[in-house]
Design a protein around this motif. Sequence first.
Motif, mmCIF file in Angstrom:
data_model
loop_
_atom_site.group_PDB
_atom_site.id
_atom_site.type_symbol
_atom_site.label_atom_id
_atom_site.label_comp_id
_atom_site.label_asym_id
_atom_site.label_seq_id
_atom_site.Cartn_x
_atom_site.Cartn_y
_atom_site.Cartn_z
ATOM 1 N N GLU A 213 16.222 -56.418 -3.279
ATOM 2 C CA GLU A 213 17.265 -55.845 -2.289
ATOM 3 C C GLU A 213 18.602 -55.222 -3.062
ATOM 4 O O GLU A 213 18.487 -54.215 -3.299
ATOM 5 N N THR A 214 18.807 -56.492 -3.723
ATOM 6 C CA THR A 214 19.694 -55.356 -4.747
ATOM 7 C C THR A 214 19.648 -54.679 -5.703
ATOM 8 O O THR A 214 20.299 -54.141 -6.168
ATOM 9 N N THR A 215 18.370 -54.864 -6.551
ATOM 10 C CA THR A 215 18.101 -54.130 -7.930
ATOM 11 C C THR A 215 17.485 -52.752 -6.601
ATOM 12 O O THR A 215 18.359 -51.738 -7.048
ATOM 13 N N ALA A 216 17.524 -52.541 -5.611
ATOM 14 C CA ALA A 216 17.337 -51.156 -5.161
ATOM 15 C C ALA A 216 18.446 -50.793 -4.828
ATOM 16 O O ALA A 216 18.450 -49.338 -4.563
ATOM 17 N N ASP A 217 19.531 -51.505 -4.290
ATOM 18 C CA ASP A 217 20.679 -51.157 -4.122
ATOM 19 C C ASP A 217 21.162 -50.732 -5.297
ATOM 20 O O ASP A 217 21.865 -49.359 -4.563
ATOM 21 N N ASP A 218 21.262 -51.023 -6.193
ATOM 22 C CA ASP A 218 22.110 -50.648 -7.020
ATOM 23 C C ASP A 218 21.053 -49.225 -8.190
ATOM 24 O O ASP A 218 22.143 -48.504 -8.772
ATOM 25 N N THR A 219 20.206 -49.584 -7.808
ATOM 26 C CA THR A 219 18.493 -48.340 -7.905
ATOM 27 C C THR A 219 19.479 -46.695 -7.294
ATOM 28 O O THR A 219 19.570 -46.290 -7.838
ATOM 29 N N VAL A 220 19.222 -47.225 -6.132
ATOM 30 C CA VAL A 220 19.145 -45.889 -5.161
ATOM 31 C C VAL A 220 20.897 -45.265 -5.559
ATOM 32 O O VAL A 220 20.953 -44.434 -5.906
ATOM 33 N N ASP A 221 22.028 -45.708 -5.535
ATOM 34 C CA ASP A 221 22.819 -46.109 -5.963
ATOM 35 C C ASP A 221 23.566 -45.543 -7.541
ATOM 36 O O ASP A 221 24.328 -44.451 -7.421
ATOM 37 N N MET A 222 23.327 -45.325 -8.143
ATOM 38 C CA MET A 222 23.328 -45.192 -10.107
ATOM 39 C C MET A 222 22.945 -44.003 -10.239
ATOM 40 O O MET A 222 22.709 -43.146 -10.859
ATOM 41 N N ASN A 223 21.742 -43.420 -9.106
ATOM 42 C CA ASN A 223 20.457 -41.969 -9.047
ATOM 43 C C ASN A 223 21.179 -41.175 -8.564
ATOM 44 O O ASN A 223 21.279 -39.553 -8.513
ATOM 45 N N ILE A 224 21.440 -41.669 -7.159
ATOM 46 C CA ILE A 224 21.950 -40.251 -6.202
ATOM 47 C C ILE A 224 23.206 -40.059 -4.822
ATOM 48 O O ILE A 224 23.272 -39.749 -4.303
#
Length: 310
Positions: A213-224
Amino acid sequence: MNTHQYRTIDIDVDGGKLRVAVWEPLDSTQLEGDPPVSDVVLIHGVTASHLAWPFVVDLLPGVRVIAPDLRGRGASNSLVGAAGMKAHASDLEATLDALHIDQALVVGHSMGGFVAVTFAHLHPDRVSRLVLVDGGLPLDVPVGMDTDEMVASILGPTAARLSMRFATTAEYFDFWRRHPAFTDAWTPELEAYLEYDLVADGGGRLRPATSYETTADDTVDMNIGNALSDAIAQLSHPTRLLTVELGLQNEPPGLYAPEHLARVLQNLPAVQHERLKEFNHYTIVMSPGGAARVAAVVQQELSVQMDAAR
């Protein structure tokens, strides 16, 4: 040769305690009239920890090195509250405040590069120069992906590993021994990094410290998310960028295909870019050879910084 004395501290941040490693240079005795010890902040990648950096630290004698476990990772994995680039930037500000550091050269690897760029934008006076290592500038992510698709597209098996469970540390080592990125780069330092990554899952087994969940949140934030786009649009700090030709699975063309990166850099003429052939996304920092290239750039930037201060 041992160049630093290593310790860890826990710093109060929003949601709990942030674990931060500090490597104090062994030759840091200050005489009157000597220049101050240089401070470098190293920021790890999306599922990593501060123990990704020992090879680089060893090649920075005389430099004080600060490296956090970003919230949700390593010994900071119990922090509550959302992650995201702005939250990580706030944690870095708290880290520098706690260590009474006014300004530092900031190095970010992978997601750490995105955090570094955001930190420089939100707290410009705390950053002297930036070194981005295979991260920090926009990735070539197709539009319209949902969260799981985006994470799978960028991280692939790295994300799948976060849901796995292991009976022993040796079993976790065996998993990584089969990983193509480390076929020729297995070291005691890597074993220490991997062992540190494991935490109890509450059911008698072990799991990676970073949650999906943490990885997903950060991945989305840093890309869009807006944090990075705003930071890139106003990037003003002297910036060096290192990219590699092999990716997370030791595959070409790596995270940054040359055509995509050329388009990005067209709008960032102040960014100095160098592409390295012989390393993958991991070994650029987690191998002696890769760390030597990164440390050389850091030393060059510190030298420029020192000359400018004279």
